[in-house]
Design a protein around this motif. Structure first.
Motif, short mmCIF file in Angstrom:
data_model
loop_
_atom_site.label_atom_id
_atom_site.label_comp_id
_atom_site.label_asym_id
_atom_site.label_seq_id
_atom_site.Cartn_x
_atom_site.Cartn_y
_atom_site.Cartn_z
N PHE A 88 98.97 44.73 8.61
CA PHE A 88 99.98 44.92 9.65
C PHE A 88 101.24 45.63 9.15
O PHE A 88 102.10 45.99 9.96
N SER A 89 101.39 45.81 7.85
CA SER A 89 102.58 46.49 7.34
C SER A 89 102.66 47.92 7.83
O SER A 89 103.75 48.46 8.06
N HIS A 90 101.50 48.58 8.02
CA HIS A 90 101.48 49.95 8.53
C HIS A 90 102.09 50.01 9.93
O HIS A 90 102.87 50.92 10.25
N VAL A 91 101.74 49.05 10.77
CA VAL A 91 102.25 49.02 12.14
C VAL A 91 103.77 48.79 12.15
O VAL A 91 104.51 49.49 12.86
N ILE A 92 104.23 47.83 11.34
CA ILE A 92 105.65 47.52 11.29
C ILE A 92 106.44 48.72 10.77
O ILE A 92 107.50 49.07 11.31
N LEU A 148 115.22 39.84 3.39
CA LEU A 148 115.05 41.17 2.82
C LEU A 148 115.80 42.22 3.64
O LEU A 148 116.35 43.18 3.09
N LEU A 149 115.82 42.03 4.95
CA LEU A 149 116.56 42.93 5.83
C LEU A 149 118.05 42.84 5.56
O LEU A 149 118.75 43.86 5.46
N LEU A 150 118.58 41.62 5.41
CA LEU A 150 120.00 41.43 5.13
C LEU A 150 120.38 42.03 3.79
O LEU A 150 121.51 42.54 3.62
N LEU A 151 119.46 41.98 2.84
CA LEU A 151 119.73 42.53 1.50
C LEU A 151 119.53 44.05 1.45
O LEU A 151 119.82 44.68 0.44
N GLY A 152 119.02 44.61 2.54
CA GLY A 152 118.87 46.06 2.62
C GLY A 152 117.60 46.62 2.00
O GLY A 152 117.48 47.84 1.81
N VAL A 153 116.62 45.77 1.68
CA VAL A 153 115.40 46.24 1.01
C VAL A 153 114.16 46.14 1.89
O VAL A 153 113.06 46.50 1.46
N ASN A 181 107.38 49.76 3.28
CA ASN A 181 106.80 51.03 2.86
C ASN A 181 105.94 50.86 1.61
O ASN A 181 104.86 51.45 1.51
N ALA A 182 106.40 50.02 0.67
CA ALA A 182 105.64 49.80 -0.56
C ALA A 182 104.31 49.12 -0.28
O ALA A 182 103.29 49.45 -0.88
N ILE A 183 104.32 48.14 0.66
CA ILE A 183 103.08 47.43 0.98
C ILE A 183 102.10 48.36 1.68
O ILE A 183 100.91 48.39 1.35
N SER A 184 102.59 49.14 2.64
CA SER A 184 101.70 50.01 3.42
C SER A 184 101.16 51.17 2.58
O SER A 184 100.07 51.67 2.83
N SER A 185 101.94 51.60 1.57
CA SER A 185 101.51 52.72 0.72
C SER A 185 100.95 52.24 -0.62
O SER A 185 100.65 53.06 -1.49
N PHE A 186 100.85 50.92 -0.79
CA PHE A 186 100.33 50.31 -2.03
C PHE A 186 101.09 50.80 -3.27
O PHE A 186 100.48 51.23 -4.26
N ASN A 187 102.39 50.74 -3.18
CA ASN A 187 103.25 51.04 -4.33
C ASN A 187 103.21 49.83 -5.27
O ASN A 187 103.94 48.86 -5.09
N ILE A 188 102.35 49.90 -6.26
CA ILE A 188 102.04 48.74 -7.09
C ILE A 188 103.27 48.22 -7.82
O ILE A 188 103.48 46.99 -7.92
#
Length: 267
Positions: free
Chosen positions: A67-71, A170-175, A181-188
């Motif tokens: 579901f990370s791709h959708v979000i 994570l949203l409040l911390l700005g990340v 993006n890292a989850i959907s693109s598999f940024n290991i």
């Protein structure tokens, strides 16, 4: 298999900055067993706790990968309606938290004061946070990775605390956009860095959370509700630029509120 399905539901909500996986665990009736299993993973009964936790973790992993791709797509293309939906989710969960805390009988002036202070603390982050809700970090430095690690650590506490979403932290911390993006693109490298922070944070803070709920339940809920209320100011995306867009945003806000209310009413 039932715990895998529970994990999938918890994982979906952990992707959304509004309802926490901890809240869903309470709705599903497994919250206290979840906390006990996390705390007991290093005990002599670790096999029993692992049997309970493993399928839940598998379900959460499936959700994050799917579901990370959708979000991410929604953040890039329809951020304002999406965050109106988030706002509705956040406000919609408040009645559930108040009922759980039995605030009419348990709240005193000190609890209301703690609630207000917690709300102001979170709201103040809207003035000090840099960037915007849609920015994605690229060309990460060592400092960025350290910040992601501690962001995961901090967010992990929210992931197992009813009412506060780890994604919201994570949203409040700005990340948040960077993580999605890292989850959907598999940024290991990002996934491992954040994941280490989450795992270590959950292990360390689960005992603290269990202690706070057992000894200071009412105060814990008061602070938690304040944090949730304050977060609305931080993620509110502003007013729509046109009437049709405003109608869409209003509908999304109402949908979010209804979803949160339905989840809370099941407990």
């Amino acid at each position: 298999m039932s715990n895998v399905l529970r994990g999938i539901v918890m994982g979906i909500t952990d992707l959304i900055p509004g309802i926490s996986g901890g809240t869903i665990a309470m709705v599903l009736g497994i919250y206290h067993e979840l906390i006990a299993s996390i705390n007991g993973i290093f005990s002599k009964d670790w096999r029993k706790h692992l049997v309970f936790l493993a399928p839940i973790m598998l379900g959460i992993g499936i959700s994050l990968a799917t579901f990370s791709h959708v979000i991410e797509w929604l953040i890039v293309t329809h951020s304002m309606p999406l965050f109106f939906f988030f706002t509705g989710l956040i406000l919609g969960i408040i009645p559930f938290l108040l009922r759980t805390a039995n605030f009419r009988k348990t709240f005193k002036s000190s609890h209301y004061l703690s609630l207000v202070l917690a709300a102001l603390l979170v709201a103040s982050t809207s003035f000090i946070r840099e960037g915007n809700l849609e920015s994605i970090w690229t060309n990460l430095t060592l400092g960025n990775y350290l910040f992601l690690f501690f962001s995961g650590w901090i967010a992990s506490s929210a992931m197992i605390l009813p009412g506060i979403s780890g994604s919201l932290v994570l949203l409040l911390l700005g990340v948040y956009p960077t993580v999605i993006n890292a989850i959907s693109s598999f940024n290991i490298s990002v996934i491992i860095t954040l994941g280490l922070g989450v795992v270590i944070g959950i292990i360390i803070t689960s005992n603290l959370i269990q202690f706070l709920f057992s000894k200071f339940s009412t105060l814990t809920y008061a602070v938690m509700i304040g944090l949730v209320l304050g977060s609305v100011i931080v993620i509110f995306p502003g007013l729509p630029s046109s009437i049709p867009y405003g109608i869409l945003c209003t509908v999304m806000f109402l949908v979010g509120s209804i979803v949160a209310a339905l989840l809370g009413s099941k407990n």
